[in-house]
Design an enzyme around this catalytic site. Structure first.
Site, PDB file in Angstrom:
ATOM      1  N   PHE A  47     -22.022  27.561  70.190  1.00 17.01           N
ATOM      2  CA  PHE A  47     -22.310  26.745  71.687  1.00 17.01           C
ATOM      3  C   PHE A  47     -21.012  27.016  72.792  1.00 17.01           C
ATOM      4  CE2 PHE A  47     -20.980  23.524  68.628  1.00 17.01           C
ATOM      5  CZ  PHE A  47     -19.647  23.295  69.167  1.00 17.01           C
ATOM      6  N   GLY A  50     -21.469  29.496  76.111  1.00 19.72           N
ATOM      7  CA  GLY A  50     -22.388  28.861  77.142  1.00 19.72           C
ATOM      8  C   GLY A  50     -21.919  27.690  77.749  1.00 19.72           C
ATOM      9  N   HIS A  51     -20.934  26.795  76.919  1.00 21.73           N
ATOM     10  CA  HIS A  51     -20.712  25.490  77.222  1.00 21.73           C
ATOM     11  C   HIS A  51     -19.249  25.474  77.340  1.00 21.73           C
ATOM     12  CE1 HIS A  51     -21.207  21.030  77.048  1.00 21.73           C
ATOM     13  NE2 HIS A  51     -22.158  21.366  77.903  1.00 21.73           N
ATOM     14  N   PHE A  52     -18.652  25.769  78.376  1.00 27.06           N
ATOM     15  CA  PHE A  52     -18.715  26.347  79.323  1.00 27.06           C
ATOM     16  C   PHE A  52     -17.966  27.466  79.443  1.00 27.06           C
ATOM     17  CE2 PHE A  52     -19.583  21.941  80.456  1.00 27.06           C
ATOM     18  CZ  PHE A  52     -20.887  21.764  81.010  1.00 27.06           C
ATOM     19  N   VAL A  57     -16.357  23.109  76.312  1.00 25.91           N
ATOM     20  CA  VAL A  57     -16.464  21.472  75.799  1.00 25.91           C
ATOM     21  C   VAL A  57     -17.657  21.462  74.821  1.00 25.91           C
ATOM     22  CG1 VAL A  57     -16.805  19.245  76.777  1.00 25.91           C
ATOM     23  CG2 VAL A  57     -15.491  20.958  78.213  1.00 25.91           C
TER      24      VAL A  57
END
EC number: 4.2.1.59
Length: 150
Positions: A47, A50-52, A57
């Site tokens: 994850f 893409g986050h971020f 985070v």
């Protein structure tokens, strides 16, 4: 009575697998009462792409999912000695969720769940995720026991 569980043992209780298994180790479990577990957060988590980008985070919903998985293990440990392929615990609800601190690569989440109530296959938990002594997230979770449909 306290018991530790490694990830191989945890996978006997949870149907989750990579990349969605979010409990790495159980440190303590008192069936019918509490469970304390760990989630090691690394930059390798899918994850974080893409986050971020540039500011990784851990998504708050995944912190809550980790707590729900810990609650699922405690539910199994509280009602039966052996996990059953015929029974699953589903995340059924959440109340009073609060996020107090960002969780970033290198953090180790301590997942603490405590049974508040259990009635007719519905479990309610007080849940907290901590990084060190700092509260990262807290919520009241509901988990529902259901038969697996195969």
């Amino acid at each position: 009575m306290s018991e530790q569980m490694d990830v191989v043992e945890i996978m006997k209780y949870l149907p989750h697998r990579y990349p969605f298994l979010l409990v790495d180790r159980v440190l303590e479990v008192e069936p019918g009462k509490t469970l304390k577990a760990l989630k090691n957060v690394t930059m390798n988590e899918p994850f974080f792409q893409g986050h971020f980008p540039g500011y990784p985070v851990m998504p708050g919903v995944l912190i809550l999912e980790a707590l729900a998985q810990a609650a699922g293990v405690l539910s199994f440990k509280s009602v039966e000695n052996q996990p059953s392929a015929d029974t699953l615990y589903f995340f059924a609800g959440i109340d009073n969720a609060r996020f107090k601190r960002q969780v970033v690569p290198g953090d180790q989440l301590t997942l603490q769940v405590e049974i508040i109530a259990h009635k007719r296959g519905i479990w309610k938990y007080k849940a907290q995720a901590l990084v060190g002594d700092e509260l990262a997230a807290e919520a009241e979770l509901m988990v529902a026991q259901r038969e697996a449909k195969r």
